[in-house]
Design a protein around this motif. Structure first.
Motif, PDB file in Angstrom:
ATOM      1  N   ASP A 282       0.824  -1.204   0.000  1.00 58.97           N
ATOM      2  CA  ASP A 282       0.000   0.000   0.000  1.00 58.97           C
ATOM      3  C   ASP A 282       0.856   1.250   0.000  1.00 58.97           C
ATOM      4  O   ASP A 282       1.672   1.462   0.898  1.00 58.97           O
ATOM      5  N   GLY A 283       0.664   2.093  -1.025  1.00 57.11           N
ATOM      6  CA  GLY A 283       1.317   3.393  -1.081  1.00 57.11           C
ATOM      7  C   GLY A 283       0.313   4.512  -1.165  1.00 57.11           C
ATOM      8  O   GLY A 283       0.641   5.615  -1.605  1.00 57.11           O
ATOM      9  N   HIS A 284      -0.927   4.208  -0.758  1.00 56.44           N
ATOM     10  CA  HIS A 284      -2.034   5.170  -0.876  1.00 56.44           C
ATOM     11  C   HIS A 284      -2.364   5.829   0.455  1.00 56.44           C
ATOM     12  O   HIS A 284      -2.610   7.027   0.525  1.00 56.44           O
ATOM     13  N   GLY A 285      -2.385   5.038   1.526  1.00 54.43           N
ATOM     14  CA  GLY A 285      -2.575   5.598   2.856  1.00 54.43           C
ATOM     15  C   GLY A 285      -4.001   5.710   3.337  1.00 54.43           C
ATOM     16  O   GLY A 285      -4.268   6.415   4.317  1.00 54.43           O
TER      17      GLY A 285
ATOM     18  N   MET B 138       4.364   3.248   1.594  1.00 56.39           N
ATOM     19  CA  MET B 138       4.233   4.700   1.595  1.00 56.39           C
ATOM     20  C   MET B 138       5.600   5.353   1.426  1.00 56.39           C
ATOM     21  O   MET B 138       6.623   4.784   1.820  1.00 56.39           O
ATOM     22  N   PRO B 139       5.649   6.554   0.829  1.00 57.09           N
ATOM     23  CA  PRO B 139       6.926   7.267   0.754  1.00 57.09           C
ATOM     24  C   PRO B 139       7.514   7.438   2.152  1.00 57.09           C
ATOM     25  O   PRO B 139       6.805   7.841   3.087  1.00 57.09           O
ATOM     26  N   PHE B 140       8.793   7.100   2.299  1.00 57.28           N
ATOM     27  CA  PHE B 140       9.474   7.104   3.592  1.00 57.28           C
ATOM     28  C   PHE B 140       8.631   6.328   4.606  1.00 57.28           C
ATOM     29  O   PHE B 140       8.093   6.874   5.569  1.00 57.28           O
ATOM     30  N   ALA B 141       8.547   5.028   4.374  1.00 61.43           N
ATOM     31  CA  ALA B 141       7.576   4.180   5.074  1.00 61.43           C
ATOM     32  C   ALA B 141       7.801   4.106   6.581  1.00 61.43           C
ATOM     33  O   ALA B 141       6.865   3.786   7.331  1.00 61.43           O
ATOM     34  N   GLU B 142       9.024   4.367   7.064  1.00 65.71           N
ATOM     35  CA  GLU B 142       9.236   4.361   8.513  1.00 65.71           C
ATOM     36  C   GLU B 142       8.284   5.325   9.222  1.00 65.71           C
ATOM     37  O   GLU B 142       7.852   5.056  10.346  1.00 65.71           O
ATOM     38  N   ILE B 143       7.975   6.440   8.564  1.00 61.36           N
ATOM     39  CA  ILE B 143       7.129   7.464   9.182  1.00 61.36           C
ATOM     40  C   ILE B 143       5.762   6.896   9.558  1.00 61.36           C
ATOM     41  O   ILE B 143       5.213   7.191  10.621  1.00 61.36           O
ATOM     42  N   THR B 144       5.205   6.071   8.690  1.00 63.42           N
ATOM     43  CA  THR B 144       3.855   5.552   8.915  1.00 63.42           C
ATOM     44  C   THR B 144       3.830   4.131   9.462  1.00 63.42           C
ATOM     45  O   THR B 144       2.744   3.616   9.768  1.00 63.42           O
ATOM     46  N   MET B 145       4.984   3.501   9.621  1.00 61.37           N
ATOM     47  CA  MET B 145       4.990   2.087   9.984  1.00 61.37           C
ATOM     48  C   MET B 145       4.326   1.779  11.328  1.00 61.37           C
ATOM     49  O   MET B 145       3.684   0.732  11.463  1.00 61.37           O
ATOM     50  N   PRO B 146       4.421   2.630  12.354  1.00 57.12           N
ATOM     51  CA  PRO B 146       3.696   2.318  13.593  1.00 57.12           C
ATOM     52  C   PRO B 146       2.203   2.113  13.366  1.00 57.12           C
ATOM     53  O   PRO B 146       1.595   1.198  13.938  1.00 57.12           O
ATOM     54  N   ALA B 147       1.584   2.965  12.539  1.00 54.36           N
ATOM     55  CA  ALA B 147       0.155   2.816  12.260  1.00 54.36           C
ATOM     56  C   ALA B 147      -0.109   1.549  11.470  1.00 54.36           C
ATOM     57  O   ALA B 147      -1.077   0.818  11.740  1.00 54.36           O
ATOM     58  N   TYR B 148       0.734   1.258  10.484  1.00 52.10           N
ATOM     59  CA  TYR B 148       0.539   0.072   9.652  1.00 52.10           C
ATOM     60  C   TYR B 148       0.770  -1.216  10.443  1.00 52.10           C
ATOM     61  O   TYR B 148       0.041  -2.198  10.274  1.00 52.10           O
ATOM     62  N   ALA B 149       1.787  -1.230  11.287  1.00 47.27           N
ATOM     63  CA  ALA B 149       2.085  -2.438  12.068  1.00 47.27           C
ATOM     64  C   ALA B 149       0.914  -2.797  12.977  1.00 47.27           C
ATOM     65  O   ALA B 149       0.622  -3.976  13.207  1.00 47.27           O
ATOM     66  N   ASN B 150       0.218  -1.795  13.473  1.00 53.56           N
ATOM     67  CA  ASN B 150      -0.899  -2.035  14.395  1.00 53.56           C
ATOM     68  C   ASN B 150      -2.097  -2.686  13.724  1.00 53.56           C
ATOM     69  O   ASN B 150      -2.966  -3.228  14.418  1.00 53.56           O
ATOM     70  N   ILE B 151      -2.172  -2.634  12.388  1.00 51.73           N
ATOM     71  CA  ILE B 151      -3.322  -3.255  11.721  1.00 51.73           C
ATOM     72  C   ILE B 151      -2.933  -4.500  10.926  1.00 51.73           C
ATOM     73  O   ILE B 151      -3.742  -5.023  10.172  1.00 51.73           O
ATOM     74  N   GLY B 152      -1.686  -4.964  11.091  1.00 47.76           N
ATOM     75  CA  GLY B 152      -1.325  -6.241  10.493  1.00 47.76           C
ATOM     76  C   GLY B 152      -0.337  -6.203   9.352  1.00 47.76           C
ATOM     77  O   GLY B 152      -0.089  -7.228   8.714  1.00 47.76           O
TER      78      GLY B 152
END
Length: 312
Positions: free
Chosen positions: A165-168, A190-204
């Motif tokens: 997913d690169g849409h967000g 996502m661009p610079f995926a570390e920035i959003t990874m906490p949110a993504y990790a929480n949903i699987g």
């Protein structure tokens, strides 16, 4: 999924397309880039994708980049290629990837056109039915599949092993993950995926593509380990000291998502010039110096340990 159908997890490696003084692909620099990512523990190599300037390389350059990736990787990790754009080109690149020995491929968005869901279904179907290689879909830009479309595709094609997913759209992501579950791996693109990874990790979401790993992989790993271990203090510290400052530069100019990687690599001593092909632009001098200060400071705060490899 069988072992053959298992998608990469963890931190995914996306090498650049290093250019020499003549503006051609520097194959030696590319091999160094790929080998470094593997030695630093990244789980896979995704060659000739977004970071590899898929939009700006010729068919011959694409072939050589894939060949260099497979030769350099030498079976240590799986190699995935980028295919997409023009539907006929996508099929030809997929067949070429299969002939060269790739393990799978990431399907990039179709060229220019915004299609209906039925059109996107047929776009993916036409590509995937061409090969038995592992396929990864990519929700981004003009190619956002909804739950019904994705369900139809995964029910029909066991080759599909993951969605990136690169849409967000987190509401859509939750719907996809909760409904389809572990039939797929879920990759944060996502661009610079570390920035959003906490949110993504929480949903699987189990993996992400890391641009920063091209020049500071030990910090990427430190961040990801802290995230998985629930070390909120270290996650926050790396955010403040490294991720957010770099991300501010990335957002300053369009195309920096690609060129900032090369700038960081050049600062770290890799044989990769701060050069990209149009329509991307190289990192301008002021931003380059800002990035250099961030990298120097980050390495002072989080030095490479004796157990970790050096860049060259």
């Amino acid at each position: 999924m069988t072992s053959k159908r298992k998608a990469p997890t963890g931190i995914l490696g996306f090498p650049t397309a290093p250019l020499n003084e003549s503006g051609n692909i520097d194959e030696k620099a590319l091999a160094i880039n790929i080998d470094y990512l593997i030695r630093e523990g990244l789980s896979s190599i995704f060659i000739a994708c977004g970071s590899g300037e898929f939009h700006a390389i010729s068919r011959l350059e694409y072939q050589r980049m894939v060949e260099v990736a497979i030769e350099t990787t030498d079976g240590r990790v799986p190699v995935y290629t980028g295919v997409g754009g023009n539907i006929k080109d996508a099929i030809e690149l997929l067949r070429l990837s299969e002939d060269l020995g790739a393990d799978g491929y990431l399907i990039l968005p179709p060229y220019l056109v915004n299609g209906e869901q039925e059109g996107l279904y047929n776009y993916y179907k036409t590509i995937i039915q061409t090969s038995e290689l592992n396929a990864i879909l990519y929700n981004r830009d003009n190619a956002i599949v909804n739950l019904n479309t994705l369900q139809r595709l995964v029910d029909q094609f066991p080759q599909i092993v993951a969605l990136k997913d690169g849409h967000g759209d987190m509401e859509l992501n939750l719907e996809l993950v909760q409904t389809i579950g572990n039939r797929l791996e879920w990759l944060n693109g996502m661009p610079f995926a570390e920035i959003t990874m906490p949110a993504y990790a929480n949903i699987g979401y189990s993996a992400y593509s890391s641009a920063m790993s091209n020049y500071m992989p030990h910090i990427s790993k430190m961040f990801y380990d802290a995230l998985l271990e629930g070390n909120e203090a270290l996650v926050s510290e790396i955010y403040i000291n490294v991720l957010l400052p770099i991300n501010r530069i990335r957002k300053a100019r369009k195309g920096y998502a690609v060129s900032l990687i090369k700038a960081g690599m050049e600062i770290q001593g890799f044989p990769v010039a701060n050069t990209v092909r149009p329509p991307c632009i190289p990192v301008e001098s002021g931003h380059y110096q800002e990035l250099k200060k961030i990298i120097v400071s980050a390495l002072e705060k989080y030095p490479v340990t004796s157990e970790q490899t050096t860049n060259l």
